[in-house]
Scaffold this active site. Structure first.
Site, short mmCIF file in Angstrom:
data_model
loop_
_atom_site.label_atom_id
_atom_site.label_comp_id
_atom_site.label_asym_id
_atom_site.label_seq_id
_atom_site.Cartn_x
_atom_site.Cartn_y
_atom_site.Cartn_z
N ASP A 8 -8.52 -29.78 21.51
CA ASP A 8 -7.19 -29.18 21.46
C ASP A 8 -7.16 -28.28 20.22
O ASP A 8 -8.20 -28.03 19.60
CB ASP A 8 -6.08 -30.25 21.48
CG ASP A 8 -6.04 -31.10 20.22
OD1 ASP A 8 -6.90 -30.92 19.33
OD2 ASP A 8 -5.14 -31.96 20.11
N CYS A 65 -10.09 -33.92 19.02
CA CYS A 65 -8.66 -33.65 18.78
C CYS A 65 -8.42 -33.98 17.31
O CYS A 65 -9.38 -34.06 16.52
CB CYS A 65 -7.76 -34.43 19.74
SG CYS A 65 -7.88 -36.23 19.64
N THR A 67 -7.25 -36.78 15.62
CA THR A 67 -7.81 -38.06 15.21
C THR A 67 -8.99 -38.49 16.08
O THR A 67 -9.77 -39.36 15.67
CB THR A 67 -6.75 -39.17 15.33
OG1 THR A 67 -6.30 -39.18 16.70
CG2 THR A 67 -5.58 -38.93 14.39
N HIS A 98 -26.43 -49.14 22.05
CA HIS A 98 -25.88 -50.32 22.74
C HIS A 98 -24.95 -49.98 23.90
O HIS A 98 -24.83 -50.77 24.83
CB HIS A 98 -25.12 -51.22 21.75
CG HIS A 98 -26.02 -51.97 20.82
ND1 HIS A 98 -25.57 -53.01 20.03
CD2 HIS A 98 -27.34 -51.83 20.54
CE1 HIS A 98 -26.59 -53.49 19.32
NE2 HIS A 98 -27.67 -52.78 19.60
N HIS A 133 -28.31 -54.87 26.92
CA HIS A 133 -27.15 -53.96 26.94
C HIS A 133 -26.91 -53.38 28.33
O HIS A 133 -25.78 -53.06 28.67
CB HIS A 133 -27.33 -52.85 25.90
CG HIS A 133 -27.58 -53.39 24.53
ND1 HIS A 133 -26.63 -54.12 23.85
CD2 HIS A 133 -28.68 -53.37 23.75
CE1 HIS A 133 -27.13 -54.51 22.69
NE2 HIS A 133 -28.37 -54.07 22.60
C1 RB5 Z 1 -2.07 -32.97 17.86
O1 RB5 Z 1 -1.07 -32.79 16.90
C2 RB5 Z 1 -2.60 -34.40 17.77
O2 RB5 Z 1 -1.64 -35.30 18.17
C3 RB5 Z 1 -3.86 -34.55 18.61
O3 RB5 Z 1 -4.80 -33.63 18.18
C4 RB5 Z 1 -4.56 -35.89 18.56
O4 RB5 Z 1 -4.80 -36.29 17.25
C5 RB5 Z 1 -4.02 -36.95 19.41
O5 RB5 Z 1 -4.53 -38.06 19.47
#
Ligand code: RB5
Length: 158
Positions: A8, A65, A67, A98, A133
């Site tokens: 994203d 993304c 996180t 694994h 595994h």
């Molecule tokens: C975008 O602001 C953020 O929410 C997205 O990139 C991500 O971290 C969602 O899990």
């Protein structure tokens, strides 16, 4: 090997770096976007990459993304997908040894590009260990099969 890659807006800068690492390692990159800085919804791009890997149009995937959490949630909804969120090296290595992870997920707002490069290199080049595994992965496949069989019509995994 064909590698589907998507992000994203929060993962875009890191995606550009990751694409050059993957190409430098000699793999074919299928870029599923996003390719602009404006805010987008991560499920749209997570779906494209996960679908490609799930159907065999790509051999592995990389999703980024902010996180890595949202992309992980999306990717693991798909059949045949074992997506691993790895923001450090040990998890990247173990997810291949694994778990035979077929999608690597990174947090673009968490890690820097040098660490991301090492994670990608490790993840791309570490083999699955097999053995005990494989039995565990077979159990995951059986769980997936039961979930598909029991899901109400219209709510089945692709
Ligand atoms: C975008 O602001 C953020 O929410 C997205 O990139 C991500 O971290 C969602 O899990």
């Amino acid at each position: 090997m064909r590698i589907a890659i998507g992000s994203d807006h929060a993962g875009l800068d890191l995606k550009i770096e990751v694409i050059s690492v993957v190409k430098a390692l000699g793999y074919e990159v299928h870029d599923h976007g996003t390719n602009a800085a404006q805010s987008v919804d991560y499920p749209d791009f997570g779906e494209k990459v996960s679908d490609a890997v799930s159907k065999g149009d790509a051999d592995r995937g990389i999703l980024i993304c902010g996180t890595g959490i949202g992309m992980s949630i999306v990717a693991n909804k798909f059949s045949n997908i074992r997506a691993a969120l790895c923001n450090e090296l040990f998890s990247a290595k173990m997810s291949r040894l694994h778990n035979d992870a077929n999608i690597l997920v990174l947090g673009g707002r968490i890690i820097g590009k040098d660490l991301a490069k090492e994670i990608v290199q490790t993840w791309m080049t570490t083999p699955f260990e097999g053995g005990r595994h494989s039995n565990r992965l077979e159990k995951i496949r059986l769980i997936e099969g039961r979930m598909i069989a029991n899901a109400p019509t219209g709510r089945r995994k692709p």
